[in-house]
Each structure stands twice: as structure tokens, then as C-alpha cells.
Write a protein that holds these residues in place. Structure first.
Motif, PDB file in Angstrom:
ATOM      1  N   ILE A 189       0.841  -1.194   0.000  1.00  0.00           N
ATOM      2  CA  ILE A 189       0.000   0.000   0.000  1.00  0.00           C
ATOM      3  C   ILE A 189       0.875   1.242   0.000  1.00  0.00           C
ATOM      4  O   ILE A 189       2.036   1.200   0.402  1.00  0.00           O
ATOM      5  CB  ILE A 189      -0.951   0.025   1.213  1.00  0.00           C
ATOM      6  CG1 ILE A 189      -0.163   0.041   2.529  1.00  0.00           C
ATOM      7  CG2 ILE A 189      -1.907  -1.145   1.177  1.00  0.00           C
ATOM      8  CD1 ILE A 189      -1.028   0.282   3.747  1.00  0.00           C
ATOM      9  N   ALA A 190       0.310   2.343  -0.449  1.00  0.00           N
ATOM     10  CA  ALA A 190       1.004   3.630  -0.458  1.00  0.00           C
ATOM     11  C   ALA A 190       0.208   4.612   0.393  1.00  0.00           C
ATOM     12  O   ALA A 190      -0.988   4.779   0.194  1.00  0.00           O
ATOM     13  CB  ALA A 190       1.138   4.154  -1.879  1.00  0.00           C
ATOM     14  N   THR A 191       0.885   5.225   1.346  1.00  0.00           N
ATOM     15  CA  THR A 191       0.281   6.263   2.168  1.00  0.00           C
ATOM     16  C   THR A 191       1.377   7.165   2.713  1.00  0.00           C
ATOM     17  O   THR A 191       2.455   6.694   3.064  1.00  0.00           O
ATOM     18  CB  THR A 191      -0.562   5.675   3.318  1.00  0.00           C
ATOM     19  OG1 THR A 191      -1.109   6.750   4.084  1.00  0.00           O
ATOM     20  CG2 THR A 191       0.242   4.791   4.222  1.00  0.00           C
ATOM     21  N   GLY A 192       1.113   8.452   2.745  1.00  0.00           N
ATOM     22  CA  GLY A 192       2.079   9.395   3.288  1.00  0.00           C
ATOM     23  C   GLY A 192       3.362   9.483   2.476  1.00  0.00           C
ATOM     24  O   GLY A 192       4.406   9.809   3.022  1.00  0.00           O
ATOM     25  N   GLY A 193       3.303   9.175   1.176  1.00  0.00           N
ATOM     26  CA  GLY A 193       4.488   9.248   0.336  1.00  0.00           C
ATOM     27  C   GLY A 193       5.432   8.069   0.482  1.00  0.00           C
ATOM     28  O   GLY A 193       6.537   8.096  -0.048  1.00  0.00           O
ATOM     29  N   ASP A 226      -6.909   2.906  -0.013  1.00  0.00           N
ATOM     30  CA  ASP A 226      -7.373   2.571  -1.359  1.00  0.00           C
ATOM     31  C   ASP A 226      -6.237   2.422  -2.356  1.00  0.00           C
ATOM     32  O   ASP A 226      -6.410   1.802  -3.397  1.00  0.00           O
ATOM     33  CB  ASP A 226      -8.336   3.644  -1.864  1.00  0.00           C
ATOM     34  CG  ASP A 226      -9.614   3.676  -1.032  1.00  0.00           C
ATOM     35  OD1 ASP A 226     -10.014   2.606  -0.545  1.00  0.00           O
ATOM     36  OD2 ASP A 226     -10.195   4.761  -0.879  1.00  0.00           O
ATOM     37  N   LYS A 227      -5.083   3.000  -2.072  1.00  0.00           N
ATOM     38  CA  LYS A 227      -3.947   2.909  -2.997  1.00  0.00           C
ATOM     39  C   LYS A 227      -3.199   1.601  -2.758  1.00  0.00           C
ATOM     40  O   LYS A 227      -2.196   1.572  -2.053  1.00  0.00           O
ATOM     41  CB  LYS A 227      -3.013   4.090  -2.815  1.00  0.00           C
ATOM     42  CG  LYS A 227      -3.590   5.405  -3.283  1.00  0.00           C
ATOM     43  CD  LYS A 227      -2.563   6.499  -3.208  1.00  0.00           C
ATOM     44  CE  LYS A 227      -3.122   7.804  -3.706  1.00  0.00           C
ATOM     45  NZ  LYS A 227      -2.133   8.878  -3.612  1.00  0.00           N
ATOM     46  N   VAL A 228      -3.697   0.532  -3.346  1.00  0.00           N
ATOM     47  CA  VAL A 228      -3.062  -0.780  -3.244  1.00  0.00           C
ATOM     48  C   VAL A 228      -2.269  -0.992  -4.521  1.00  0.00           C
ATOM     49  O   VAL A 228      -2.833  -1.089  -5.611  1.00  0.00           O
ATOM     50  CB  VAL A 228      -4.115  -1.893  -3.053  1.00  0.00           C
ATOM     51  CG1 VAL A 228      -3.439  -3.242  -2.978  1.00  0.00           C
ATOM     52  CG2 VAL A 228      -4.936  -1.633  -1.804  1.00  0.00           C
ATOM     53  N   LEU A 229      -0.948  -1.051  -4.399  1.00  0.00           N
ATOM     54  CA  LEU A 229      -0.073  -1.151  -5.569  1.00  0.00           C
ATOM     55  C   LEU A 229       0.083  -2.583  -6.052  1.00  0.00           C
ATOM     56  O   LEU A 229       0.273  -2.816  -7.248  1.00  0.00           O
ATOM     57  CB  LEU A 229       1.291  -0.552  -5.247  1.00  0.00           C
ATOM     58  CG  LEU A 229       1.264   0.893  -4.735  1.00  0.00           C
ATOM     59  CD1 LEU A 229       2.657   1.346  -4.391  1.00  0.00           C
ATOM     60  CD2 LEU A 229       0.636   1.817  -5.748  1.00  0.00           C
ATOM     61  N   THR A 254      -1.693  -0.878 -12.218  1.00  0.00           N
ATOM     62  CA  THR A 254      -1.117   0.102 -13.150  1.00  0.00           C
ATOM     63  C   THR A 254      -1.824   1.439 -12.996  1.00  0.00           C
ATOM     64  O   THR A 254      -2.700   1.728 -13.807  1.00  0.00           O
ATOM     65  CB  THR A 254      -1.260  -0.392 -14.602  1.00  0.00           C
ATOM     66  OG1 THR A 254      -2.635  -0.669 -14.846  1.00  0.00           O
ATOM     67  CG2 THR A 254      -0.442  -1.625 -14.866  1.00  0.00           C
ATOM     68  N   PRO A 255      -1.601   2.263 -12.055  1.00  0.00           N
ATOM     69  CA  PRO A 255      -0.657   2.152 -10.947  1.00  0.00           C
ATOM     70  C   PRO A 255      -1.230   1.443  -9.721  1.00  0.00           C
ATOM     71  O   PRO A 255      -0.496   1.019  -8.849  1.00  0.00           O
ATOM     72  CB  PRO A 255      -0.342   3.596 -10.613  1.00  0.00           C
ATOM     73  CG  PRO A 255      -1.586   4.328 -10.947  1.00  0.00           C
ATOM     74  CD  PRO A 255      -2.165   3.615 -12.135  1.00  0.00           C
ATOM     75  N   THR A 256      -2.577   1.324  -9.625  1.00  0.00           N
ATOM     76  CA  THR A 256      -3.156   0.638  -8.469  1.00  0.00           C
ATOM     77  C   THR A 256      -4.008  -0.534  -8.937  1.00  0.00           C
ATOM     78  O   THR A 256      -4.475  -0.565 -10.077  1.00  0.00           O
ATOM     79  CB  THR A 256      -4.033   1.591  -7.631  1.00  0.00           C
ATOM     80  OG1 THR A 256      -5.086   2.101  -8.452  1.00  0.00           O
ATOM     81  CG2 THR A 256      -3.218   2.748  -7.069  1.00  0.00           C
ATOM     82  N   VAL A 257      -4.237  -1.473  -8.050  1.00  0.00           N
ATOM     83  CA  VAL A 257      -5.083  -2.628  -8.354  1.00  0.00           C
ATOM     84  C   VAL A 257      -6.539  -2.175  -8.255  1.00  0.00           C
ATOM     85  O   VAL A 257      -6.968  -1.639  -7.232  1.00  0.00           O
ATOM     86  CB  VAL A 257      -4.807  -3.787  -7.369  1.00  0.00           C
ATOM     87  CG1 VAL A 257      -5.715  -4.966  -7.661  1.00  0.00           C
ATOM     88  CG2 VAL A 257      -3.353  -4.207  -7.448  1.00  0.00           C
ATOM     89  N   ALA A 258      -7.295  -2.379  -9.325  1.00  0.00           N
ATOM     90  CA  ALA A 258      -8.683  -1.915  -9.375  1.00  0.00           C
ATOM     91  C   ALA A 258      -9.541  -2.684  -8.372  1.00  0.00           C
ATOM     92  O   ALA A 258      -9.496  -3.905  -8.314  1.00  0.00           O
ATOM     93  CB  ALA A 258      -9.243  -2.099 -10.783  1.00  0.00           C
ATOM     94  N   GLY A 259     -10.306  -1.948  -7.571  1.00  0.00           N
ATOM     95  CA  GLY A 259     -11.232  -2.558  -6.625  1.00  0.00           C
ATOM     96  C   GLY A 259     -10.609  -3.098  -5.358  1.00  0.00           C
ATOM     97  O   GLY A 259     -11.314  -3.652  -4.524  1.00  0.00           O
ATOM     98  N   ALA A 260      -9.309  -2.962  -5.179  1.00  0.00           N
ATOM     99  CA  ALA A 260      -8.640  -3.495  -3.991  1.00  0.00           C
ATOM    100  C   ALA A 260      -8.547  -2.421  -2.917  1.00  0.00           C
ATOM    101  O   ALA A 260      -8.415  -1.232  -3.208  1.00  0.00           O
ATOM    102  CB  ALA A 260      -7.250  -4.000  -4.342  1.00  0.00           C
ATOM    103  N   SER A 261      -8.620  -2.863  -1.668  1.00  0.00           N
ATOM    104  CA  SER A 261      -8.471  -1.946  -0.545  1.00  0.00           C
ATOM    105  C   SER A 261      -7.974  -2.728   0.660  1.00  0.00           C
ATOM    106  O   SER A 261      -8.037  -3.950   0.692  1.00  0.00           O
ATOM    107  CB  SER A 261      -9.792  -1.252  -0.210  1.00  0.00           C
ATOM    108  OG  SER A 261     -10.739  -2.192   0.224  1.00  0.00           O
ATOM    109  N   VAL A 262      -7.463  -1.986   1.640  1.00  0.00           N
ATOM    110  CA  VAL A 262      -6.979  -2.587   2.879  1.00  0.00           C
ATOM    111  C   VAL A 262      -7.666  -1.878   4.034  1.00  0.00           C
ATOM    112  O   VAL A 262      -7.615  -0.649   4.137  1.00  0.00           O
ATOM    113  CB  VAL A 262      -5.441  -2.466   2.995  1.00  0.00           C
ATOM    114  CG1 VAL A 262      -4.964  -2.957   4.339  1.00  0.00           C
ATOM    115  CG2 VAL A 262      -4.757  -3.226   1.871  1.00  0.00           C
TER     116      VAL A 262
END
Length: 102
Positions: free
Chosen positions: A5-9, A36-39, A50-58
Motif C-alpha cells: 500500500i502507499a500512504t504518506g508518500g 485505497d492505494k493498493v499497488l 497500473t498504478p493501483t489494483v482496481a477494486g482493492a483496498s486494505v
């Protein structure tokens, strides 16, 4: 199963049950937060976004908010009498990963 996941840079590799410290989110203790930004998602079937997985979340829950240890920043220039001492404490939010949704 794990997710990136990506958060806070920054990027974090997380699994269910992990406790991680991320940049301050501004959410109070006990509340739920969704990343929501699951790489990428790994496990039995690997998926890269590309860049995130569609529909994925944590899904995660906030354990605490706090501030890290003090870091001393000292600037010095020789022969001129110039020196500055400054301190910094970075704020963080500690979260527990509850579920990885695909």
C-alpha cells in the motif's frame, strides 16, 4: 496473503494482523481507516496494479497517534561563529491491518 500500500508518500508491505506506523492520518483512536492505494497484492495469485489494483483496498483500525523520538539537527560553519541547533519530532499513526479486500 500480503499487499503493498502507499500512504504518506511511502510504500508498506502489509499482511493481516500487522501493526505498522504510518505518517499522521488525523484519525482518532479506535476508528477504522481504509487504504485505497493498493499497488500490488501477493499470495496464491499475484496482481500488480497500473498504478493501483482496481477494486482493492486494505481495512485497518487506528491503535494510537504519537510522536517519534527527537532528532537533533545541527548546522555549523567553521571560522564564522555560525551554528544552529534545532530539534524535530515526527508525528505518526500506529494502525493494525484488519483485512485485505480484493
Amino acid at each position: 496473503m500480503y499487499a503493498v500500500i502507499a500512504t504518506g508518500g511511502k510504500q508498506y508491505k502489509v499482511s493481516e494482523g500487522d501493526v505498522i506506523s504510518v505518517e499522521k492520518l488525523g484519525v482518532s483512536e479506535g476508528e477504522k481507516v481504509t487504504f485505497d492505494k493498493v499497488l500490488a497484492i501477493g499470495g496464491d495469485d499475484f496482481a500488480v496494479g497500473t498504478p493501483t489494483v482496481a477494486g482493492a483496498s486494505v481495512d485497518a483500525s487506528v491503535i494510537e497517534e504519537g510522536r517519534g523520538k527527537k532528532v537533533i539537527v545541527y548546522k555549523f560553519k567553521r571560522k564564522t561563529g555560525y551554528h544552529r541547533k534545532n530539534g524535530h519530532r515526527q508525528s505518526y499513526t500506529k494502525v493494525k491491518i484488519e483485512k485485505i479486500n480484493r
